[in-house]
Design a protein around this motif. Sequence first.
Motif, PDB file in Angstrom:
ATOM      1  N   VAL A  38     -60.017 -34.895   9.213  1.00 12.37           N
ATOM      2  CA  VAL A  38     -60.461 -35.754  10.321  1.00 12.37           C
ATOM      3  C   VAL A  38     -60.892 -34.877  11.490  1.00 12.37           C
ATOM      4  CG1 VAL A  38     -59.763 -37.537  11.967  1.00 12.37           C
ATOM      5  CG2 VAL A  38     -58.860 -37.586   9.631  1.00 12.37           C
ATOM      6  N   TRP A  39     -62.080 -35.150  12.004  1.00 16.58           N
ATOM      7  CA  TRP A  39     -62.541 -34.478  13.231  1.00 16.58           C
ATOM      8  C   TRP A  39     -62.698 -35.540  14.313  1.00 16.58           C
ATOM      9  CZ3 TRP A  39     -67.061 -30.478  12.201  1.00 16.58           C
ATOM     10  CH2 TRP A  39     -66.580 -29.444  11.384  1.00 16.58           C
ATOM     11  N   ALA A  87     -53.913 -38.472  21.536  1.00 19.24           N
ATOM     12  CA  ALA A  87     -53.702 -39.769  20.899  1.00 19.24           C
ATOM     13  C   ALA A  87     -53.783 -39.645  19.380  1.00 19.24           C
ATOM     14  CB  ALA A  87     -54.734 -40.771  21.413  1.00 19.24           C
ATOM     15  N   PHE A  88     -54.759 -38.889  18.907  1.00 16.00           N
ATOM     16  CA  PHE A  88     -54.906 -38.737  17.451  1.00 16.00           C
ATOM     17  C   PHE A  88     -53.708 -38.032  16.839  1.00 16.00           C
ATOM     18  CE2 PHE A  88     -59.398 -40.016  17.110  1.00 16.00           C
ATOM     19  CZ  PHE A  88     -59.345 -40.629  15.879  1.00 16.00           C
ATOM     20  N   MET A  89     -53.191 -37.017  17.538  1.00 13.71           N
ATOM     21  CA  MET A  89     -52.048 -36.288  16.969  1.00 13.71           C
ATOM     22  C   MET A  89     -50.856 -37.222  16.788  1.00 13.71           C
ATOM     23  SD  MET A  89     -52.438 -32.658  18.937  1.00 13.71           S
ATOM     24  CE  MET A  89     -51.015 -31.840  18.243  1.00 13.71           C
ATOM     25  N   GLU A  90     -50.656 -38.094  17.763  1.00 17.15           N
ATOM     26  CA  GLU A  90     -49.537 -39.049  17.657  1.00 17.15           C
ATOM     27  C   GLU A  90     -49.798 -40.055  16.529  1.00 17.15           C
ATOM     28  OE1 GLU A  90     -48.454 -40.697  21.463  1.00 17.15           O
ATOM     29  OE2 GLU A  90     -47.237 -42.245  20.509  1.00 17.15           O
ATOM     30  N   ALA A  91     -51.007 -40.585  16.495  1.00 19.51           N
ATOM     31  CA  ALA A  91     -51.337 -41.573  15.455  1.00 19.51           C
ATOM     32  C   ALA A  91     -51.304 -40.934  14.062  1.00 19.51           C
ATOM     33  CB  ALA A  91     -52.711 -42.173  15.734  1.00 19.51           C
ATOM     34  N   ASN A  92     -51.793 -39.702  13.970  1.00 15.73           N
ATOM     35  CA  ASN A  92     -51.789 -39.006  12.679  1.00 15.73           C
ATOM     36  C   ASN A  92     -50.370 -38.796  12.158  1.00 15.73           C
ATOM     37  OD1 ASN A  92     -54.555 -38.851  12.702  1.00 15.73           O
ATOM     38  ND2 ASN A  92     -54.649 -36.721  13.404  1.00 15.73           N
ATOM     39  N   GLY A  93     -49.471 -38.447  13.080  1.00 15.51           N
ATOM     40  CA  GLY A  93     -48.068 -38.249  12.694  1.00 15.51           C
ATOM     41  C   GLY A  93     -47.498 -39.513  12.062  1.00 15.51           C
ATOM     42  N   LEU A  94     -47.834 -40.620  12.663  1.00 15.66           N
ATOM     43  CA  LEU A  94     -47.356 -41.907  12.164  1.00 15.66           C
ATOM     44  C   LEU A  94     -47.947 -42.203  10.780  1.00 15.66           C
ATOM     45  CD1 LEU A  94     -45.498 -43.975  13.497  1.00 15.66           C
ATOM     46  CD2 LEU A  94     -47.520 -45.181  14.346  1.00 15.66           C
ATOM     47  N   GLN A 118     -51.505 -35.877   4.087  1.00 15.55           N
ATOM     48  CA  GLN A 118     -51.654 -34.872   5.137  1.00 15.55           C
ATOM     49  C   GLN A 118     -53.001 -35.043   5.832  1.00 15.55           C
ATOM     50  OE1 GLN A 118     -50.965 -30.781   3.940  1.00 15.55           O
ATOM     51  NE2 GLN A 118     -52.189 -30.065   5.686  1.00 15.55           N
ATOM     52  N   ILE A 119     -52.957 -35.165   7.160  1.00 18.85           N
ATOM     53  CA  ILE A 119     -54.194 -35.282   7.919  1.00 18.85           C
ATOM     54  C   ILE A 119     -54.537 -33.895   8.476  1.00 18.85           C
ATOM     55  CG2 ILE A 119     -55.372 -36.403   9.849  1.00 18.85           C
ATOM     56  CD1 ILE A 119     -54.555 -38.343   7.641  1.00 18.85           C
ATOM     57  N   ASN A 120     -55.621 -33.314   8.003  1.00 14.65           N
ATOM     58  CA  ASN A 120     -56.086 -32.025   8.521  1.00 14.65           C
ATOM     59  C   ASN A 120     -57.034 -32.305   9.687  1.00 14.65           C
ATOM     60  OD1 ASN A 120     -54.702 -30.583   6.474  1.00 14.65           O
ATOM     61  ND2 ASN A 120     -56.338 -31.090   5.042  1.00 14.65           N
ATOM     62  N   TYR A 121     -56.460 -32.178  10.883  1.00 12.60           N
ATOM     63  CA  TYR A 121     -57.144 -32.705  12.061  1.00 12.60           C
ATOM     64  C   TYR A 121     -57.734 -31.605  12.945  1.00 12.60           C
ATOM     65  CZ  TYR A 121     -57.714 -34.841  16.641  1.00 12.60           C
ATOM     66  OH  TYR A 121     -58.228 -35.236  17.852  1.00 12.60           O
ATOM     67  N   THR A 122     -58.944 -31.831  13.408  1.00 15.35           N
ATOM     68  CA  THR A 122     -59.576 -30.950  14.387  1.00 15.35           C
ATOM     69  C   THR A 122     -60.070 -31.801  15.552  1.00 15.35           C
ATOM     70  OG1 THR A 122     -60.306 -29.326  12.757  1.00 15.35           O
ATOM     71  CG2 THR A 122     -61.525 -29.391  14.826  1.00 15.35           C
ATOM     72  N   PRO A 131     -63.521 -25.602  23.884  1.00 14.24           N
ATOM     73  CA  PRO A 131     -62.170 -25.420  23.331  1.00 14.24           C
ATOM     74  C   PRO A 131     -61.949 -26.244  22.066  1.00 14.24           C
ATOM     75  CG  PRO A 131     -62.098 -26.816  25.277  1.00 14.24           C
ATOM     76  CD  PRO A 131     -63.516 -26.365  25.139  1.00 14.24           C
ATOM     77  N   ILE A 132     -61.509 -25.584  21.033  1.00 14.10           N
ATOM     78  CA  ILE A 132     -61.113 -26.297  19.816  1.00 14.10           C
ATOM     79  C   ILE A 132     -59.645 -26.652  20.049  1.00 14.10           C
ATOM     80  CG2 ILE A 132     -61.114 -26.250  17.284  1.00 14.10           C
ATOM     81  CD1 ILE A 132     -63.852 -25.605  18.695  1.00 14.10           C
ATOM     82  N   ARG A 133     -59.413 -27.830  20.602  1.00 22.61           N
ATOM     83  CA  ARG A 133     -58.085 -28.166  21.126  1.00 22.61           C
ATOM     84  C   ARG A 133     -57.030 -28.175  20.033  1.00 22.61           C
ATOM     85  NH1 ARG A 133     -57.415 -32.852  24.838  1.00 22.61           N
ATOM     86  NH2 ARG A 133     -55.810 -31.452  25.606  1.00 22.61           N
ATOM     87  N   VAL A 134     -57.373 -28.698  18.886  1.00 26.36           N
ATOM     88  CA  VAL A 134     -56.494 -28.683  17.714  1.00 26.36           C
ATOM     89  C   VAL A 134     -57.412 -28.403  16.536  1.00 26.36           C
ATOM     90  CG1 VAL A 134     -54.766 -29.964  16.411  1.00 26.36           C
ATOM     91  CG2 VAL A 134     -55.338 -30.682  18.726  1.00 26.36           C
TER      92      VAL A 134
END
Lengths: 285, 258
Positions: free
Chosen positions: A43-44, A52-59, A67-71, B142-145
């Motif tokens: 997911v990009w 917000a995405f990091m929190e939603a992805n964790g859920l 596994q969500i490979n997020y950028t 910045p590539i934040r994550v």
Amino acid sequence: MEPKKDGVKRRAFLKTAVASLAAAALAPGLLSAGRFQSDSLQVWSCGGLSEAFMEANGLYEQRNGVQINYTGAFAAALGKSLLGGAVTEVFAGRVLQLAQNLRTAGKMLYFRPLCFTEYVLITPLGNPAQIQTVQDMARPGVRVILPLGASPPGGDAVMGILKKAGVDQAVLKNTIEKESCVIKMMPQIISGEGAASIVERRLTRMDRFAGKVEVIPIPEALFPPGPLTFTIGVMKYAKDRALADDYVNFICSDEAQAIFDRHGFIPAASAKGRTLIEKLGVKDV
Amino acid sequence: MSNQTAISKPDGFFLPKVRRGIQAAMLAVMGQWAFYGIFRCPFLVPFVNCQVCPIITCWGRITSYFWGFWLFLPLSVLFVGRAFCGWLCPGGFVNQMIGKLSFAKLRVRNRVLKFAPLGMGLGLLIVLALWFGLDNPRSMVPIRVGEFWGSLRLSFEHASPYWLVRTFVVLGLVAAGLFIANLWCRFACPTGGLLELFKGMALFRVFKTSACNDCDACLRRCEMGTRPDEVNCTNCGDCLKTCPVDAIKFGRKRKSDE
């Protein structure tokens, strides 16, 4: 002395512990088994949505064992890469035109409205310069700091607001610093070095800045329409279409949209979001 | 140089091995931050704006490394001069490993090498000008994550020319360590230059006594190509057992030692 009884208890405890550990280790895999072919999804998204995405992805990972490979990075840059040769399975970008370009180029299968951003005035706590409107930033002597060097739409959007308010030149005269990064700028407002600035509401919801500045709404009529919209879409490179669709459905669900709300965005699913969808024409046609 | 002696490896001298172990441990502890500083930090000068950085996953921001580092560094200079370079710096460790493969160790004394460390001063001046003069501008998207390789690729793909010049100059000078051992640490590192300026106030140091006969056995052992208590000495202690006349000591330097 009842050693036997103690021993049974200990064995029972150990068995339960081992069973619990095994269940915890296997559960994510079992959760996704049969539902999806793939156990990971790339997911990009626009960098502004990262928290917000990091929190939603964790859920989502916790629930589905995927596994969500997020950028998360500057959407225009990611979009440029995607329109070139880069590949991802789901993309949540800023600016409607970018999603439409990806659709036209045949890189994105579909998109949905995700959320909207809004701009606010910020001042140090106590609002020492008594700023209430964008026009107040033009008063002589108000020390303004603006993120004019920030990556688009940062500086452009702020200038757009000032121009629509008819105070761009006067505010520029008051500007004591033009910052290259909105996040780097925030401490300068918190410390009182600057008396006012304009940022997206999401900045004021970040853990490190929440409650440390006064937040004053800006009339919606002053917002430049372009950068307000965030969409989420499935790319043609999705290895497991069912998984990608499920993930997008989750992100657009009330539960995940509440996360975006907490992080300072207007959920597409909210009443205001639905109004903005119509107003800004956020439709995949 | 008739009084030169061969480089000896004294038996039972375990300090260099201890140092290597500590360097490897520090690479494990600080390596992620160092890596982000070079490849992911969006600012022209890395390691100085961590608390206001948009990168979410860098340890410089999400841990206490930033404050710990900048509080520890001056203290370390006060006690043991440039020992950070020789014992703790992950970059120094990488440079020293590359230096082992280098064609020219340059462990000699000559006019060029005498003035070459001024490059550290130049590096320091450039850093100070960017940091204080230009407020350390953000010059890369910045590539934040992001995933490891994907983030690297995106960083280079969307960086400004300034960031690319900065990064390639640093990487180029580190790579040049294959030709001249420890070139970055000896002649270019701004942090090393800063520590070099203040290391004279250190309470403890490796130093030569008046018994020194200028045989340069210590110089030929030193990875930084210097002698105790001279420019670029990092108090690593590798030379402590190399002196044929036992003129190298560690501790407080007294007048009687000069």
